[in-house]
Design an enzyme around this catalytic site. Structure first.
Site: not given
Ligand code: 13P
Length: 250
Positions: A9, A11, A94, A96, A166, A172, A212
């Site tokens: 992803n 983002k 997601h 976010e 997640e 992150g 992560s």
């Molecule tokens: P990270 O791998 O950067 O922690 O992000 C995970 C994520 O949100 C994947 O959709």
């Protein structure tokens, strides 16, 4: 045996020229894997990524979509539009998007139904906050999110849904859930699916871990009983690092 699905992803990252370069490198690095590889790119990169993916084993996904097919929804992109350019997967719900863009369990459910209507495969995200985990609510939260996301879907549709567990506190942050904790949470999600749709469905549905994931922890996570691969954020931006996650079993 369920297959392993490893999705990147990106983002809100990568300009088209960077996306093209990335795909060129990744294609060579993952050509021998038996695992499924997906890149979920920003809308503005999708067309370039799709062109680069042709003739490779890399599949392409979007990161969001609207639940309506068309209409007065300025700034939105529909499942019908994604399908028309050849996108195969779409991330839905997601954290976010839930956190910054008012995505709710209800809109998540509508979007999943719209995805199936247009023959897109949804990657549906669920996960608890740190506060909810510390209060002992994590399992209730993820079971409920799963139930509401899948409400009204047929057994076949649930089998065709990828779920990404997640935990929000691991996204992150560099903090990964231990493989044991992540596996237990994913078992909870699988049990919830079993209680509604039956064991045959629960045994088949792909459930990824995200938060992560890096090349150094992928093997340990993906070799547990119930984790069927990963949804990878930061570590999916570099083709070398992402390919090591895809090739964790080599
Ligand atoms: P990270 O791998 O950067 O922690 O992000 C995970 C994520 O949100 C994947 O959709």
């Amino acid at each position: 045996m369920r297959r392993k699905v490893i999705a990147g992803n990106w983002k809100m990252n990568k300009l088209p020229n960077e996306a093209i370069e990335f795909m060129d490198s990744l294609a060579k690095l993952v050509k021998d894997t038996n695992n499924e590889v997906i890149i979920c790119a920003p809308y503005t990169d999708l067309f370039y990524v799709l062109l680069q993916a042709q003739g490779t084993n890399i599949k392409v996904g979007a990161q969001n979509m609207h639940f309506e097919d068309n209409g007065a929804y300025t700034g939105e992109v529909s499942g019908e539009m994604l399908k028309a350019i050849g996108v195969e997967y779409v991330i839905i719900g997601h954290s976010e998007r839930r956190q910054y863009f008012n995505e709710t369990d209800e809109t998540v459910n509508k979007k999943i139904k719209a995805a199936f209507k247009h023959e897109l495969k949804p990657i549906v995200c669920v996960g608890e906050t740190l506060e909810q985990r510390e209060e002992g609510l994590a399992n209730d939260i993820i079971r409920n999110q799963t139930k509401l996301a899948l409400e009204g879907l047929s057994k076949e549709e649930v089998k065709g849904t990828i779920i990404a567990y997640e935990p929000i506190w691991a996204i992150g942050t560099g903090k990964t859930a231990t493989s044991e904790d992540a596996n237990n949470s994913i078992k909870e999600i699988r049990n919830e699916i079993e209680s509604i749709y039956g064991k045959d469905v629960a045994d088949e549905v792909i459930i990824q871990y995200g938060g992560s994931v890096k090349s150094k922890n992928a093997k340990e996570l993906f070799e547990t009983s119930d984790i069927d691969g990963g949804l990878v954020g930061g570590a999916s931006l570099d083709p070398e690092e992402f390919s090591k996650i895809v090739n964790y079993d080599k």
